[in-house]
Design a protein around this motif. Structure first.
Motif: not given
Length: 165
Positions: A12-13, A49, A51, A53, A95, A145
């Protein structure tokens, strides 16, 4: 028989989220911006996730940040690189990342620029499901993110001095 409902732990970010758990450590990590023909950028899609990056990860004990950047990029993408410069240093205490094992760390990231030496992008199927040369015009439409968007913007700011935050 009783069924116990268990939450599945995932990475989890948190980015300036008042509900973020407190970090217990600061872990140095590296991320790498590798540009290729026609303005493409090497990106990876996370398995946990979905996502996108920049390739990268934690610096291991006994290695330099540059060695970690080369290793992580090769592991996650199959692309061999040479680091050519520093694009930024990101140490924002807002962050925070909670790992799958529950460890909560404040992100401390070095963003390097690099050039590709060889290899065809592919995910490692452990941390990354995909790796690809993504055209700059398509990056905005990818799920990312907020801190990664900042890193990508800095990576694409060619000719700018490193960003220190």
């Amino acid at each position: 028989m009783t069924t116990i409902d268990r939450a599945v732990l995932t990475r989890q970010v948190y980015f300036h989220d008042p509900l973020a758990p407190p970090a217990s450590l600061v872990a140095p990590s590296v991320f790498v911006a590798v540009r290729w023909h026609h303005g493409t950028l090497l990106l990876v899609r996370r398995c946990d996730s979905g996502t996108w990056e920049l390739p990268g990860g934690r610096v291991d004990v006994g290695e330099t940040a540059v060695e970690a950047a080369v290793r992580e990029t090769a592991e996650e993408t199959g692309v061999r690189i040479e680091v050519t410069g520093l694009a930024g240093l990101f140490t924002d205490p807002g962050h925070v990342v909670r790992a799958v094992d529950g460890e909560v760390r404040q992100q401390f990231a070095l963003l390097f620029r690099a050039r590709a030496l060889g290899g065809l992008p592919h995910g490692d199927q452990h941390e990354t499901s995909e790796a690809a040369w993504v055209p700059e015009a398509e990056i905005a439409g990818l799920p990312m993110s907020p801190p990664v968007r900042l890193w990508v913007a800095q990576a694409l700011a060619i000719g700018e001095p490193p960003l220190l935050t």
